[in-house]
Design an enzyme around this catalytic site. Structure first.
Site, mmCIF file in Angstrom:
data_model
loop_
_atom_site.group_PDB
_atom_site.id
_atom_site.type_symbol
_atom_site.label_atom_id
_atom_site.label_comp_id
_atom_site.label_asym_id
_atom_site.label_seq_id
_atom_site.Cartn_x
_atom_site.Cartn_y
_atom_site.Cartn_z
ATOM 1 N N LYS A 1 0.612 -9.642 -0.627
ATOM 2 C CA LYS A 1 -0.354 -10.737 -0.779
ATOM 3 C C LYS A 1 -1.143 -10.606 -2.083
ATOM 4 O O LYS A 1 -1.675 -11.580 -2.601
ATOM 5 C CB LYS A 1 -1.314 -10.632 0.406
ATOM 6 C CG LYS A 1 -2.188 -11.804 0.678
ATOM 7 C CD LYS A 1 -2.837 -11.546 2.028
ATOM 8 C CE LYS A 1 -3.997 -12.422 2.343
ATOM 9 N NZ LYS A 1 -4.596 -12.120 3.643
ATOM 10 N N ARG B 1 -16.797 11.828 12.404
ATOM 11 C CA ARG B 1 -17.266 10.621 11.715
ATOM 12 C C ARG B 1 -18.010 9.662 12.643
ATOM 13 O O ARG B 1 -19.042 9.109 12.284
ATOM 14 C CB ARG B 1 -16.032 9.921 11.135
ATOM 15 C CG ARG B 1 -16.334 8.859 10.167
ATOM 16 C CD ARG B 1 -15.057 8.382 9.502
ATOM 17 N NE ARG B 1 -14.679 9.235 8.389
ATOM 18 C CZ ARG B 1 -13.613 9.004 7.622
ATOM 19 N NH1 ARG B 1 -12.847 7.969 7.875
ATOM 20 N NH2 ARG B 1 -13.321 9.809 6.623
ATOM 21 N N ASP C 1 -3.988 -9.889 9.070
ATOM 22 C CA ASP C 1 -2.832 -10.792 9.045
ATOM 23 C C ASP C 1 -1.653 -10.217 9.828
ATOM 24 O O ASP C 1 -0.987 -10.920 10.585
ATOM 25 C CB ASP C 1 -2.337 -11.002 7.604
ATOM 26 C CG ASP C 1 -3.305 -11.809 6.770
ATOM 27 O OD1 ASP C 1 -4.275 -12.342 7.331
ATOM 28 O OD2 ASP C 1 -3.075 -11.893 5.549
ATOM 29 N N HIS D 1 -17.437 3.860 8.993
ATOM 30 C CA HIS D 1 -17.735 4.997 8.121
ATOM 31 C C HIS D 1 -19.248 5.072 7.930
ATOM 32 O O HIS D 1 -19.884 4.064 7.636
ATOM 33 C CB HIS D 1 -17.029 4.828 6.773
ATOM 34 C CG HIS D 1 -16.901 6.125 6.030
ATOM 35 N ND1 HIS D 1 -17.990 6.808 5.574
ATOM 36 C CD2 HIS D 1 -15.818 6.873 5.707
ATOM 37 C CE1 HIS D 1 -17.583 7.929 4.981
ATOM 38 N NE2 HIS D 1 -16.264 7.987 5.054
ATOM 39 N N GLU E 1 -13.347 18.397 5.103
ATOM 40 C CA GLU E 1 -14.118 17.199 5.444
ATOM 41 C C GLU E 1 -14.563 17.321 6.893
ATOM 42 O O GLU E 1 -14.155 18.240 7.603
ATOM 43 C CB GLU E 1 -13.276 15.924 5.231
ATOM 44 C CG GLU E 1 -13.102 15.559 3.763
ATOM 45 C CD GLU E 1 -12.418 14.216 3.570
ATOM 46 O OE1 GLU E 1 -13.113 13.195 3.602
ATOM 47 O OE2 GLU E 1 -11.190 14.185 3.413
ATOM 48 N N ALA F 1 -8.654 4.852 -1.559
ATOM 49 C CA ALA F 1 -8.849 6.114 -0.828
ATOM 50 C C ALA F 1 -9.400 7.163 -1.778
ATOM 51 O O ALA F 1 -8.836 7.415 -2.835
ATOM 52 C CB ALA F 1 -7.538 6.568 -0.205
ATOM 53 N N GLN F 2 -10.517 7.746 -1.392
ATOM 54 C CA GLN F 2 -11.211 8.661 -2.300
ATOM 55 C C GLN F 2 -11.012 10.118 -1.906
ATOM 56 O O GLN F 2 -10.620 10.959 -2.718
ATOM 57 C CB GLN F 2 -12.726 8.378 -2.259
ATOM 58 C CG GLN F 2 -13.133 7.022 -2.747
ATOM 59 C CD GLN F 2 -14.647 6.800 -2.585
ATOM 60 O OE1 GLN F 2 -15.355 7.620 -2.026
ATOM 61 N NE2 GLN F 2 -15.121 5.682 -3.087
ATOM 62 N N GLY G 1 0.854 -1.193 0.000
ATOM 63 C CA GLY G 1 0.000 0.000 0.000
ATOM 64 C C GLY G 1 0.890 1.242 0.000
ATOM 65 O O GLY G 1 2.096 1.172 -0.275
ATOM 66 N N LEU H 1 -3.710 8.616 5.146
ATOM 67 C CA LEU H 1 -2.697 8.681 4.086
ATOM 68 C C LEU H 1 -1.520 9.533 4.576
ATOM 69 O O LEU H 1 -0.360 9.224 4.312
ATOM 70 C CB LEU H 1 -3.282 9.277 2.800
ATOM 71 C CG LEU H 1 -4.386 8.472 2.114
ATOM 72 C CD1 LEU H 1 -4.703 9.061 0.743
ATOM 73 C CD2 LEU H 1 -4.022 7.003 1.958
ATOM 74 N N GLY I 1 -9.018 12.068 0.079
ATOM 75 C CA GLY I 1 -7.770 12.752 -0.149
ATOM 76 C C GLY I 1 -6.778 12.646 0.985
ATOM 77 O O GLY I 1 -6.857 11.753 1.824
ATOM 78 N N ARG J 1 -10.384 8.389 13.990
ATOM 79 C CA ARG J 1 -9.464 9.079 13.069
ATOM 80 C C ARG J 1 -10.139 10.246 12.362
ATOM 81 O O ARG J 1 -11.250 10.116 11.859
ATOM 82 C CB ARG J 1 -8.948 8.090 12.020
ATOM 83 C CG ARG J 1 -8.218 8.743 10.878
ATOM 84 C CD ARG J 1 -7.588 7.737 9.965
ATOM 85 N NE ARG J 1 -8.509 6.975 9.178
ATOM 86 C CZ ARG J 1 -9.032 7.356 8.005
ATOM 87 N NH1 ARG J 1 -8.749 8.554 7.507
ATOM 88 N NH2 ARG J 1 -9.840 6.565 7.334
ATOM 89 N N HIS K 1 -14.347 0.453 8.699
ATOM 90 C CA HIS K 1 -13.534 1.229 7.763
ATOM 91 C C HIS K 1 -12.054 1.268 8.105
ATOM 92 O O HIS K 1 -11.214 1.061 7.253
ATOM 93 C CB HIS K 1 -14.103 2.651 7.734
ATOM 94 C CG HIS K 1 -13.491 3.542 6.708
ATOM 95 N ND1 HIS K 1 -13.495 3.250 5.367
ATOM 96 C CD2 HIS K 1 -12.851 4.745 6.828
ATOM 97 C CE1 HIS K 1 -12.903 4.225 4.693
ATOM 98 N NE2 HIS K 1 -12.490 5.130 5.564
ATOM 99 N N GLU L 1 -1.561 1.463 8.509
ATOM 100 C CA GLU L 1 -2.752 1.073 9.284
ATOM 101 C C GLU L 1 -2.493 -0.096 10.223
ATOM 102 O O GLU L 1 -3.189 -0.256 11.226
ATOM 103 C CB GLU L 1 -3.902 0.751 8.307
ATOM 104 C CG GLU L 1 -5.242 0.773 8.988
ATOM 105 C CD GLU L 1 -6.413 0.669 8.021
ATOM 106 O OE1 GLU L 1 -6.312 1.164 6.881
ATOM 107 O OE2 GLU L 1 -7.438 0.084 8.417
#
Ligand SMILES: Cc1cc2nc3c(=O)[nH]c(=O)nc-3n(C[C@H](O)[C@H](O)[C@H](O)COP(=O)(O)OP(=O)(O)OC[C@H]3O[C@@H](n4cnc5c(N)ncnc54)[C@H](O)[C@@H]3O)c2cc1C
Length: 513
Positions: free
Chosen positions: A35, A279, A212, A233, A115, A46-47, A14, A381, A49, A375, A340, A364
Site C-alpha cells: 500500500k 510492558r 486492512d 506501549h 529490555e 522498530a527501534q 514490511g 521482529l 531491536g 508481547r 502499539h 503482525e
C-alpha cells in the site's frame, strides 16, 4: 481491468513480507504488493531491536521461551513460542548473510541489550535505534537484486480471488485512482499487511496500519482471533502539538528512569523489577498515575547516565527530540502510553496456513499465538523473520495442488459488480479513533465496549455495494474495530494487555454476560 500472473504473491512490504519473498524466490517468480513505501509499515520504525536466544544453547533457548511465556500472561502457545525462539539462530545468520550491520563493540563482538521482562541481555540492534529500517532495507535490497522479483506500490488489497472451490488464487488491488483495479493471479498468496494500531487515537504505528489485512481476510472466511489483546506501549512522547513518537523500551533497558511530577521513581510501587517490569504492567502503572491525579506528568529521564551515551546509543530518538528543541541528555521527556502491537489476528498454524487453501498469513497480521496477551519486547521482529522463512515448505508443496487456476467467481466482473462492504455513516477517522481509544484502550469497561460496538454497527451497514478508495479503507477500519470490540466481550479476562474488567475499572466479571 489489468491482469498479471505470478507464482507467489506477497502482500505487505514490511520485514515479514520481504523475508517471505526472499525465501520463496528460489522456488519461482514472486511479486510483492504494498500500500505504501518501506516506511508505510511498522517494521521501518522498530527501534529496540531483535530478540534472540543469545548464546543459542538449549538453556539460552529455554530462558527466552520462559520469559516470553511469563510476559504473555499464560496465554502463549508453548509450542509456538519454542518454534519461534528456536528459529532465531538461523534467522540471525541469514540476516548476516544479507549484510545487516548489527552493532558491535570495539572488540568486534555483537552488542546485546536487555529490555523489560527479559531475564538477560539478548536483544541485538543496528544503527543504535534504527534496527527495523536497517534490517528492512537489507532485505529489500536483496530482493531487488533478484531477476524474478517485482514490486508494485501503491496498491491496496481489495479482495482475494477465489476459485469455484473456494481456494484462493490471487487477489484484486485498488490503485491510486478508484478505477485502477488490478488482478494478480497466483499459486499462493502470503498476507503480511501488519497490524491495526492506527485505528487508535494515540499510536506508535504509521498511518497505513489500520487493520486492512484482518478485515479482508475475515470477509474471505478466515478465522480471526485474539483481537482483544492489543499492546499499549508505555513510553510514547506526550508533547502538545506533536505526533506520538516512541521512546524505545531499550532506553529503560540501558538504565532510563520513569519519574513522577515530584521527580521520584514510582515503578517499584507496582512491580519488583521497577522500570523493567513487563510492558503491560508499566503501561497500566502510567495510566493509573496519570488518571488518578490530573496534574501528574510522567517523564522518562536519562540525565543520570554518562554524558554522550544516549546520543550515541539512541541516535534516532535523540535526533528527533533535538529537532523539537529538547536535549534528551539533560531534559526529562513527558511520556504517556499509546497503542502499539496487535497480538491477535488471522489464526494460522505454525507454518502460516490460514485454513483457506492458497492463503498464508505471517507477521503482525497473523495470530500464531506466540505473544499471548502481552508481547515480550523485540519478539515481533523475531516472529516476522522466523515465519517468513518457515512458510516456504508448505507454500511450495501445497500451492501446486490447486494450480493452474480455475475460473474465478469474479472473472469478467467489473468493480461495481463485486460484492464489497458499504457503510452508511460519514467517513470520520477521528471519530473512529476516538471511539476505539475510549472503548478498547488501556482501561475497558463493558459499558464503553458496548457503546463502541453500537457506534460501529450504526456505521457499518452490512454488505451493500461497492466502496472505493479511502471509503474502502474506512470500511476496513470499522470492521477491524468491530472485531477488536467483539473479542473483548468473549476473551479470557487477564491483567495483562491492560484489560481491566476488575474492581479497578468498577466492573465485575459477571457484568460481561
Ligand atoms: C515505533 C515502533 C517500534 C517498534 N520496535 C520494535 C522493536 O524494536 N522490536 C520488535 O521486535 N518489534 C518492534 N515493533 C513492532 C514491529 O515493528 C512490527 O510488529 C513488525 O515490524 C511487523 O512487521 P510486518 O512485516 O508484519 O508488518 P509491517 O512492517 O507493519 O508492514 C506492513 C506492510 O503492509 C502494507 N499494507 C498494509 N495494508 C495494506 C493493504 N491493504 N494492501 C497492501 N499493502 C498493505 C504496508 O504498506 C506495509 O508495507 C515496533 C513497532 C513500532 C510501530
Amino acid at each position: 481491468m489489468e491482469s498479471l500472473a505470478v507464482d507467489y504473491l506477497v502482500i505487505g512490504g514490511g520485514i515479514a513480507g520481504f523475508q517471505a519473498v526472499l525465501s520463496l524466490l528460489p522456488h519461482g517468480p514472486a511479486m510483492l504488493v504494498s500500500k505504501g513505501p518501506l516506511s508505510s509499515g511498522s517494521s521501518y520504525f522498530a527501534q529496540g531491536g531483535l530478540a534472540l536466544p543469545w548464546g543459542f544453547t538449549e538453556s539460552d533457548i529455554e530462558s527466552h521461551v520462559q520469559d516470553t511465556i511469563l510476559a504473555g500472561a499464560g496465554l502463549c502457545d508453548p509450542d509456538a513460542v519454542r518454534t519461534i525462539v528456536s528459529g532465531g539462530e538461523e534467522a540471525f545468520e541469514s540476516l548476516l548473510r544479507y549484510g545487516v550491520p548489527f552493532d558491535r563493540d570495539k572488540n568486534g563482538q555483537f552488542r546485546t541489550t536487555r529490555e523489560a521482562a527479559h531475564a538477560r541481555p539478548r536483544i541485538v540492534h543496528a544503527g543504535g535505534d534504527r534496527t527495523g529500517a536497517i534490517i528492512l532495507k537489507s532485505l529489500a535490497d536483496a530482493a531487488f537484486r533478484q531477476p524474478h522479483f517485482r514490486f508494485l506500490s501503491p496498491y491496496q488489497l481489495y479482495q482475494f480471488r477465489k476459485d469455484s472451490e473456494g481456494n484462493i488464487q490471487g487477489a484484486y488491488f485498488l490503485g491510486e485512482r478508484d478505477s485502477d483495479l488490478l488482478e494478480i493471479r497466483a499459486k499462493a498468496v502470503i498476507l503480511a499487511t501488519g497490524g491495526a494500531g492506527s485505528l487508535f487515537l494515540r499510536t506508535t504505528n504509521p498511518r497505513f496500519q489500520r487493520g486492512d489485512g484482518v478485515s479482508v481476510a475475515y470477509r474471505a472466511g478466515c478465522e480471526i482471533e485474539r483481537m482483544a489483546y492489543y499492546q499499549f506501549h508505555p513510553t510514547v512522547l506526550d508533547l502538545p502539538g506533536t505526533q506520538p513518537f516512541l521512546l524505545t523500551e531499550a532506553m529503560r533497558g540501558e538504565g532510563a528512569y520513569l519519574l513522577d511530577s515530584k521527580g521520584d521513581r514510582f515503578m517499584f510501587k507496582y512491580h519488583p523489577e521497577g522500570e523493567l517490569a513487563p510492558r503491560d504492567v508499566v503501561a497500566r502503572a502510567l495510566w493509573i498515575e496519570l488518571t488518578s491525579d490530573k496534574q501528574q506528568q510522567i517523564t522518562l529521564s536519562v540525565g543520570h547516565l554518562p554524558k554522550g551515551f544516549v546520543r550515541k546509543r539512541f541516535p534516532q530518538v535523540y535526533g528527533h527530540l533535538k529537532e523539537l528543541g529538547i536535549d534528551l541528555e539533560t531534559t526529562p521527556v513527558p511520556v504517556r502510553p499509546a497503542a502499539h502491537f496487535q497480538m491477535g489476528g488471522i489464526r494460522t498454524d505454525l507454518d502460516g496456513r490460514t485454513g483457506i487453501k492458497g492463503l498464508w498469513a505471517i507477521g503482525e497480521v497473523a495470530s500464531v499465538r506466540v505473544h499471548g496477551a502481552n508481547r515480550l519486547a523485540s519478539n515481533s521482529l523475531l516472529e516476522a523473520l522466523v515465519m517468513g522463512r518457515r512458510i516456504v515448505e508448505s507454500v511450495v508443496s501445497e500451492s501446486s495442488e490447486h494450480f493452474p487456476p480455475k475460473t474465478s467467481t469474479t472473472d469478467g466482473k467489473k468493480i461495481e459488480e463485486m460484492i464489497l462492504p458499504e457503510f452508511s455513516g460519514e467517513e470520520s477517522w477521528s471519530a473512529l479513533k476516538t471511539m476505539l481509544w475510549e472503548s478498547a484502550g488501556i482501561v475497558r469497561t463493558i459499558r464503553r465496549v458496548r457503546q463502541g460496538l453500537d457506534w460501529v454497527e450504526e456505521n457499518l451497514a452490512g454488505t451493500k455495494g461497492p466502496v472505493h478508495g479511502s471509503r474502502f479503507a474506512y470500511a476496513n477500519g470499522l470492521l477491524a474495530s468491530k472485531l477488536i470490540l467483539q473479542d473483548i466481550l468473549t476473551s479470557p479476562v487477564t491483567g495483562a494487555n491492560c484489560v481491566l474488567f476488575g474492581p479497578e475499572a468498577g466492573i465485575v466479571e459477571s457484568e460481561r454476560s
